[in-house]
Scaffold this active site. Sequence first.
Site, PDB file in Angstrom:
ATOM      1  CD  GLU A 269      -2.422   1.266   2.485  1.00  0.00           C
ATOM      2  OE1 GLU A 269      -1.730   0.272   3.520  1.00  0.00           O
ATOM      3  OE2 GLU A 269      -2.709   2.465   2.916  1.00  0.00           O
TER       4      GLU A 269
ATOM      5  CG  ASP B 209      -0.320   1.961   6.841  1.00  0.00           C
ATOM      6  OD1 ASP B 209       0.516   1.280   6.662  1.00  0.00           O
ATOM      7  OD2 ASP B 209      -0.384   2.979   6.381  1.00  0.00           O
TER       8      ASP B 209
ATOM      9  CG  ASP C 200      -4.569   2.319   8.259  1.00  0.00           C
ATOM     10  OD1 ASP C 200      -4.802   1.844   8.095  1.00  0.00           O
ATOM     11  OD2 ASP C 200      -3.568   3.320   8.467  1.00  0.00           O
TER      12      ASP C 200
ATOM     13  CG  ASP D 174      -7.732   4.404   4.886  1.00  0.00           C
ATOM     14  OD1 ASP D 174      -8.687   4.378   5.066  1.00  0.00           O
ATOM     15  OD2 ASP D 174      -7.226   5.408   4.803  1.00  0.00           O
TER      16      ASP D 174
END
Length: 684
Positions: free
Chosen positions: A475, A548, A550, A552
């Site tokens: 990403e 990540d 998180d 997203d």
Amino acid sequence: MSPAKSPAKSPAKSAARPAKASTQSAKTTKAASKTAAKAAAKRAPSPAATKSKYTAKDITVLKGLQPVRERPGMYIGSTGPSGLHHLVYEVVDNSVDEAMAGEADRIDVTILADGSCRVSDNGRGIPVDPHPENKRKSAAEIIMTTLHAGGKFGGEGYKISGGLHGVGVSVVNALSSHLELEINRDGARWVQFYAKGGVPQGPLKRTGPSKKRGTTVTFRPDPTIFEETEFRSQTLLERLQEMAFLNKNLEIRFRDERTTPVHEQVFKFAGGIVDFVRHLNAAKEPLFKRVIDFTETTKDSEVEIAMQWNTGYYEGIHSFANNIATTEGGMHEEGFKKSLTNVLNRYAKGKGLVKDKDENLQGEDIREGLTAIVTVKLRNPQFEGQTKAKLGNTEMRSLVEKATNDKLAEWLEMHPSEGKAIIAKSLQASRARVAARQARDLTRRKSLLESSAMPGKLADCTSKDPSESELFIVEGDSAGGSAKRARDPRTQAILPIRGKILNVERARLDRMLKNEEIQTLIQAIGTGIGEDFDGSKVRYHKIILMADADVDGAHIRTLLLTFFHRQLADLARYGCIYIAQPPLFRADIGKERTYLKDEAALRKFESEHKTSKIEVNRFKGLGEMDWQELGETTMNKATRSLLRISVEDAAIADGVFSRLMGDDVEQRKAFIQENAKDVRFIDA
Ligand code: 0RA
């Protein structure tokens, strides 16, 4: 043909076959492989040690079950999470058999606070009388300590028996460190205890009178056999729900006593597989409200089919034989598809919805957006195929074909507006198929023109041997940059992707092929997609998603997994898809540095290092790590840990993906909330 063999061998350990039961991630870590090796060593006790502990009689029992402890994989698929959960299914299957025989209508599955599992039913109870051939032992003890002794007792015994899993409850006993059997039968209660490996601690004993009936098995998986022994409730719930769908009106209660408050869930479906179809289509838009449902029974078999179209583009036909998911299809599925195509073409032409001179609709056009459950119950199921998940009984083909020919045609006659909607949708699908073929030809030609040229964004590895090659899908460009510096350029390729990729759950093939990010992925992987998929062309045996930790990142991972699940399903089936596990924390004590994968690991670390001098850093994303850190913690084969994605039961996976990626926002929210605590598995 398929990349099945080599990639399945390459990870630290591998399931003998993708087991049938559920959807979950298997963990492959260096540590895990060490544990497995240790477990293997422990599994073979020295003869001297054995002698001192057990009497001669017990050694016979041990010998009888010993093959199971020596080769657990042959009986339950693996000693990873999948095999662990199989133990539960094995016991539950026996109870479901009682239900199928019409003798039980309730099953309770409880995970006790100490981590053991209890399965209880209100069936006849395992027979307690002395065994005719071995009068010193009860029939129950024979069943618990002899391989393949399951349904052979009690004359007629089971009318229909859960074929594949039917390795018998003795396998569970063999792989437990402790097992307790309770039987309520003929007005009395009986108990027997077994120690590690299924060794009886005394005979089956009558403890007093009882008004109840049924069997209760409480067992603790042997930690020297399994890599981990913690049951995951979501995995069990999914399978138990499926069992309840497949057995109308059977009440299955689940209780997890490890949590406060205790987690409880009840499954009972008066509609059976009709409810199953509604569940699978819940996050989609049905083409019409009704679920088509019909059955056909013969002297010793039965078929039931429930189906409904949605406005989406995927085919979701799920077949079962004796409650076992036949993920490789087989005769029942063949008969269904053939008849479905014939019936709808005859209907379309008969009603003038397709002109006589026009081409027939193709099966795949008719099946676009179709959700269907085909379930058969039969006496002697023949399971074939690579994973023994393909039904071989030819008589099931004609039975299902006949049922569909007669009853679907009849249904269409009675529901003309639905019939019209199905044909209109099929015609649309057929037009889209032509458009997709053109788009695909275009991509094919393009890649031919560019010969072996790989997409510009791909930093390929130099090795051309897929079995040692890995593709990291990363990403963001900055993490991509770090990954490029940190990689082993010989075996590790990096493909940075920017932003969110297309949600393929809501796009037809033609649109998908026009999407640049998707094109790049397809080129890099090399297999083609959908019906063009050719596993032998795979360029990497490990495809590793690195995003990540998180929200997203989770979204991007989910979009990618949706793409793999829908278009490259075999890659997941063969265990080629992995999720990188970048650490969430770095803890420094003086010069000593430790990386920790999550909050739990951090808490453990803090409790083990009772100094107030720990400096803790939380990584917000991959971008916050420098390339050396990224390499050491997440990419280096010697030090990293990866999650392997395995899709064991397509029906369950379909439900998960359509809830997660479909049109219905409320469904998605509910799913994410339910699984929030288990965020590491959200994508699995
Ligand atoms: C053998 C024969 C009979 C029932 C069972 C086994 C049986 C096994 C399990 C395992 C879990 N629950 C179970 N319930 C029953 C038939 C006994 C009869 O004919 O009475």
